[in-house]
Design a protein around this motif. Sequence first.
Motif, mmCIF file in Angstrom:
data_model
loop_
_atom_site.group_PDB
_atom_site.id
_atom_site.type_symbol
_atom_site.label_atom_id
_atom_site.label_comp_id
_atom_site.label_asym_id
_atom_site.label_seq_id
_atom_site.Cartn_x
_atom_site.Cartn_y
_atom_site.Cartn_z
ATOM 1 N N ASN A 113 -6.916 -15.099 14.777
ATOM 2 C CA ASN A 113 -7.003 -14.810 13.399
ATOM 3 C C ASN A 113 -6.418 -16.010 12.769
ATOM 4 N N ASP A 146 -10.328 -12.261 11.233
ATOM 5 C CA ASP A 146 -10.034 -12.416 12.764
ATOM 6 C C ASP A 146 -11.222 -12.282 13.652
ATOM 7 N N TYR A 162 -8.932 -13.732 21.200
ATOM 8 C CA TYR A 162 -8.740 -13.098 20.126
ATOM 9 C C TYR A 162 -7.960 -14.169 19.146
ATOM 10 N N THR A 193 -11.630 -12.577 27.658
ATOM 11 C CA THR A 193 -11.407 -11.949 26.403
ATOM 12 C C THR A 193 -10.631 -12.897 25.705
ATOM 13 N N PHE A 218 -12.936 -11.688 17.608
ATOM 14 C CA PHE A 218 -12.775 -10.958 19.059
ATOM 15 C C PHE A 218 -14.069 -11.568 19.769
#
Length: 283
Positions: free
Chosen positions: A153, A19, A151, A149, A21
């Motif tokens: 995965n 993943d 994210y 931000t 970030f």
Amino acid sequence: MERIKEIKKAAMECGFEADLFIEEKKTAEISVAEGRIEKSENSDSFGAAIRVFKDGKMGFGFFTEKSGETAENIIKKALQGAYIEGYGDYTLALPGEYKNAKMVCGGYDGIDAKKMENTALAMENAVKNFSGKIEFVRETSFEKMKKTTAYFNTRGVDVSYEKTFYSLQTMAISSDGNERKAVDGFAGESLFENINPEKTGAETAQRAVRLLNAKPVPTGRYTLILPPHTGVDFLGLLSGMFLYSNIRKGKSLLKKNKKGDKIASEKISISDDALLDYGAGSF
């Protein structure tokens, strides 16, 4: 961003779960002292971290530049740095509907340098004018920040959000001729309309004046009424006990407790909700 696309592609092709970030910030700050601008700054920051899971162990890598090492090298280093103990029962998030709190101030781009200056000056004046016992005010600053931000995965999650935040900071120095006391003042909000420089400045000055001639009390048991900023400090000291990671590792006083156990007075209520609209810690 092209580099992020490359790293996502390399992560999908590395043969392991992974993943990523990413966080990017843009900030502007104006500081004033004695009724004039002392400093004006604009800055950008970028950071990204990747975790790769191999045989129940986790490897970690990061980068802080938008160009540089190849995606393959970043993932290779993460694999080489796999932790010895690992996290055998760690599971990556699955695709689904991810709700975000409201966190963006619609008028952010309209908060120009002049508005920032006026806000900082209003706070400085509120401190100065509160009492004749305020000797001087240290540098007062106003900052606005917009953060993006993201994210991702390898199980298919790919989400991102934006957040705005404004902060005011100052220091009031009080004096009665015999002693001086210094108090920091701070306020932070996601919406500009919730920033109140006059109120924050007056409260900072009031705390500085109240500290003059303060005396220690004898050792004993007392009933205390704590102002919000002090209550938050106490909660900060205790917050580590409630983190699942600390409970799991046996580093919390609650490590032997289970759901439903009574751990405090019924008069205490602590809520941790990251989906509160425009909350300082919401996401």
